[in-house]
Design a protein around this motif. Structure first.
Motif, PDB file in Angstrom:
ATOM      1  N   MET A 157      16.216 -19.448 -16.259  1.00 36.75           N
ATOM      2  CA  MET A 157      15.059 -20.727 -15.292  1.00 36.75           C
ATOM      3  C   MET A 157      16.061 -21.436 -15.097  1.00 36.75           C
ATOM      4  SD  MET A 157      12.855 -23.795 -16.513  1.00 36.75           S
ATOM      5  CE  MET A 157      11.809 -22.540 -17.311  1.00 36.75           C
ATOM      6  N   THR A 158      15.474 -22.232 -13.546  1.00 37.88           N
ATOM      7  CA  THR A 158      16.776 -23.289 -13.119  1.00 37.88           C
ATOM      8  C   THR A 158      15.989 -24.820 -13.328  1.00 37.88           C
ATOM      9  OG1 THR A 158      17.150 -22.045 -10.998  1.00 37.88           O
ATOM     10  CG2 THR A 158      17.363 -23.934 -11.125  1.00 37.88           C
ATOM     11  N   GLY A 159      17.121 -25.333 -14.528  1.00 41.42           N
ATOM     12  CA  GLY A 159      16.071 -27.221 -15.056  1.00 41.42           C
ATOM     13  C   GLY A 159      16.073 -27.448 -13.354  1.00 41.42           C
ATOM     14  N   GLY A 160      15.059 -28.280 -13.860  1.00 38.86           N
ATOM     15  CA  GLY A 160      15.119 -29.459 -13.199  1.00 38.86           C
ATOM     16  C   GLY A 160      13.535 -28.791 -11.699  1.00 38.86           C
ATOM     17  N   THR A 161      13.359 -28.153 -11.602  1.00 39.51           N
ATOM     18  CA  THR A 161      12.457 -27.158 -10.920  1.00 39.51           C
ATOM     19  C   THR A 161      11.187 -27.400 -11.211  1.00 39.51           C
ATOM     20  OG1 THR A 161      12.277 -25.259 -12.036  1.00 39.51           O
ATOM     21  CG2 THR A 161      14.195 -25.313 -10.538  1.00 39.51           C
ATOM     22  N   ILE A 162       9.996 -27.598 -10.655  1.00 37.35           N
ATOM     23  CA  ILE A 162       8.996 -27.566 -11.411  1.00 37.35           C
ATOM     24  C   ILE A 162       8.502 -26.334 -12.508  1.00 37.35           C
ATOM     25  CG2 ILE A 162       8.151 -28.319  -8.899  1.00 37.35           C
ATOM     26  CD1 ILE A 162       6.460 -25.307  -8.444  1.00 37.35           C
ATOM     27  N   GLU A 163       9.284 -25.357 -12.339  1.00 32.55           N
ATOM     28  CA  GLU A 163       8.266 -24.204 -13.496  1.00 32.55           C
ATOM     29  C   GLU A 163       9.274 -24.965 -14.945  1.00 32.55           C
ATOM     30  OE1 GLU A 163       9.099 -22.873  -9.790  1.00 32.55           O
ATOM     31  OE2 GLU A 163      10.884 -23.647 -11.045  1.00 32.55           O
ATOM     32  N   ASP A 164       9.591 -25.523 -14.844  1.00 32.35           N
ATOM     33  CA  ASP A 164      10.640 -26.224 -16.033  1.00 32.35           C
ATOM     34  C   ASP A 164       9.948 -27.046 -17.258  1.00 32.35           C
ATOM     35  OD1 ASP A 164      12.181 -27.140 -18.233  1.00 32.35           O
ATOM     36  OD2 ASP A 164      13.954 -27.755 -16.655  1.00 32.35           O
ATOM     37  N   PRO A 165       9.081 -28.179 -17.372  1.00 38.01           N
ATOM     38  CA  PRO A 165       8.390 -28.967 -17.129  1.00 38.01           C
ATOM     39  C   PRO A 165       7.115 -28.033 -18.065  1.00 38.01           C
ATOM     40  CG  PRO A 165       8.313 -29.779 -15.862  1.00 38.01           C
ATOM     41  CD  PRO A 165       9.410 -28.428 -15.635  1.00 38.01           C
ATOM     42  N   GLU A 166       6.424 -27.188 -17.363  1.00 34.91           N
ATOM     43  CA  GLU A 166       5.370 -25.833 -17.025  1.00 34.91           C
ATOM     44  C   GLU A 166       5.819 -25.295 -18.537  1.00 34.91           C
ATOM     45  OE1 GLU A 166       1.986 -27.327 -15.936  1.00 34.91           O
ATOM     46  OE2 GLU A 166       3.598 -28.272 -14.983  1.00 34.91           O
ATOM     47  N   LEU A 167       6.872 -24.846 -18.329  1.00 32.61           N
ATOM     48  CA  LEU A 167       7.030 -23.824 -18.992  1.00 32.61           C
ATOM     49  C   LEU A 167       7.668 -23.817 -20.304  1.00 32.61           C
ATOM     50  CD1 LEU A 167       6.938 -20.498 -19.758  1.00 32.61           C
ATOM     51  CD2 LEU A 167       9.282 -20.619 -18.707  1.00 32.61           C
ATOM     52  N   SER A 168       8.092 -25.010 -20.225  1.00 27.91           N
ATOM     53  CA  SER A 168       8.175 -25.451 -21.501  1.00 27.91           C
ATOM     54  C   SER A 168       7.391 -26.335 -22.831  1.00 27.91           C
ATOM     55  CB  SER A 168       9.079 -26.911 -21.221  1.00 27.91           C
ATOM     56  OG  SER A 168      10.610 -26.666 -20.579  1.00 27.91           O
ATOM     57  N   LYS A 169       6.184 -26.652 -21.778  1.00 31.56           N
ATOM     58  CA  LYS A 169       4.738 -26.496 -22.737  1.00 31.56           C
ATOM     59  C   LYS A 169       4.454 -25.890 -23.571  1.00 31.56           C
ATOM     60  CE  LYS A 169       3.427 -29.010 -19.813  1.00 31.56           C
ATOM     61  NZ  LYS A 169       2.122 -30.320 -19.025  1.00 31.56           N
ATOM     62  N   ALA A 170       4.507 -24.419 -22.719  1.00 31.74           N
ATOM     63  CA  ALA A 170       3.792 -23.587 -23.207  1.00 31.74           C
ATOM     64  C   ALA A 170       4.851 -22.141 -23.763  1.00 31.74           C
ATOM     65  CB  ALA A 170       3.534 -22.477 -21.800  1.00 31.74           C
ATOM     66  N   LEU A 171       6.194 -22.504 -24.144  1.00 33.82           N
ATOM     67  CA  LEU A 171       6.778 -21.990 -24.855  1.00 33.82           C
ATOM     68  C   LEU A 171       6.191 -21.971 -26.046  1.00 33.82           C
ATOM     69  CD1 LEU A 171       9.082 -20.223 -23.691  1.00 33.82           C
ATOM     70  CD2 LEU A 171      10.098 -21.819 -24.584  1.00 33.82           C
ATOM     71  N   PRO A 172       6.164 -20.688 -26.140  1.00 35.15           N
ATOM     72  CA  PRO A 172       6.162 -20.186 -27.873  1.00 35.15           C
ATOM     73  C   PRO A 172       7.050 -20.279 -28.904  1.00 35.15           C
ATOM     74  CG  PRO A 172       6.264 -17.971 -26.912  1.00 35.15           C
ATOM     75  CD  PRO A 172       6.253 -19.182 -25.813  1.00 35.15           C
ATOM     76  N   ASP A 173       6.839 -20.792 -29.825  1.00 29.93           N
ATOM     77  CA  ASP A 173       7.481 -21.328 -30.863  1.00 29.93           C
ATOM     78  C   ASP A 173       8.736 -19.977 -31.432  1.00 29.93           C
ATOM     79  OD1 ASP A 173       6.555 -23.331 -32.021  1.00 29.93           O
ATOM     80  OD2 ASP A 173       5.572 -23.026 -33.271  1.00 29.93           O
ATOM     81  N   GLY A 174      10.205 -20.017 -31.223  1.00 33.95           N
ATOM     82  CA  GLY A 174      11.008 -18.749 -31.492  1.00 33.95           C
ATOM     83  C   GLY A 174      11.027 -18.355 -30.306  1.00 33.95           C
ATOM     84  N   ALA A 175      10.340 -18.827 -29.219  1.00 32.36           N
ATOM     85  CA  ALA A 175      11.583 -18.296 -27.677  1.00 32.36           C
ATOM     86  C   ALA A 175      12.110 -19.220 -27.205  1.00 32.36           C
ATOM     87  CB  ALA A 175      10.312 -18.236 -27.142  1.00 32.36           C
ATOM     88  N   GLU A 176      13.112 -18.279 -26.964  1.00 29.78           N
ATOM     89  CA  GLU A 176      14.897 -19.164 -26.258  1.00 29.78           C
ATOM     90  C   GLU A 176      15.026 -19.655 -24.758  1.00 29.78           C
ATOM     91  OE1 GLU A 176      19.673 -18.725 -26.397  1.00 29.78           O
ATOM     92  OE2 GLU A 176      18.647 -16.682 -27.209  1.00 29.78           O
ATOM     93  N   LEU A 177      14.776 -20.923 -24.448  1.00 31.80           N
ATOM     94  CA  LEU A 177      14.498 -20.523 -23.384  1.00 31.80           C
ATOM     95  C   LEU A 177      16.101 -21.197 -22.322  1.00 31.80           C
ATOM     96  CD1 LEU A 177      12.926 -21.576 -20.382  1.00 31.80           C
ATOM     97  CD2 LEU A 177      12.789 -23.611 -21.216  1.00 31.80           C
TER      98      LEU A 177
END
Length: 118
Positions: free
Chosen positions: A1-21
């Motif tokens: 993912m490109t950091g600083g995009t609108i997807e960044d905070p949304e995905l960060s909140k929804a990321l399951p434990d153990g997933a690498e972003l």
């Protein structure tokens, strides 16, 4: 993912434990590892994904889920009721006639959602 995009905070909140972003600095840096097969999933905006799909039909991109809807808006100066009405009628006419949906499919690779009620 490109950091600083609108997807960044949304995905960060929804990321399951153990997933690498992995965040990249720009869209080109985000797309390169995907095209090289170095990452399993690509998270990007619909316009970037549509361009990627058009230029790489062998990659068979598939939308798994929408991280966040980010609609565009038309601004009308306060008090300009006639202009607001004209814009609303124009957009509704083009949406109902299929023109806006055809453009969305052509340029964004997806259908438009329903319009809100007036």
């Amino acid at each position: 993912m490109t950091g600083g995009t609108i997807e960044d905070p949304e995905l960060s909140k929804a990321l399951p434990d153990g997933a690498e972003l992995i965040r990249f600095g720009d869209n080109a840096a985000t797309l390169s590892p995907y095209l090289a097969g170095q990452v399993d999933v690509l998270v990007t905006g619909n316009t970037v994904a549509a361009k990627l799909a058009a230029g790489n039909p062998d990659k068979a991109l598939e939308t798994k889920f929408v991280v966040r809807q980010s609609p565009a808006f038309i601004g009308v100066k306060s008090g300009e009721a006639n202009m607001l009405q004209w814009v609303n009628v124009f957009v509704r006419h083009k949406k109902l006639g299929g023109v806006l949906n055809d453009l969305s499919i052509k340029w964004l690779g997806q259908e438009l959602p329903d319009l809100p009620s007036l």
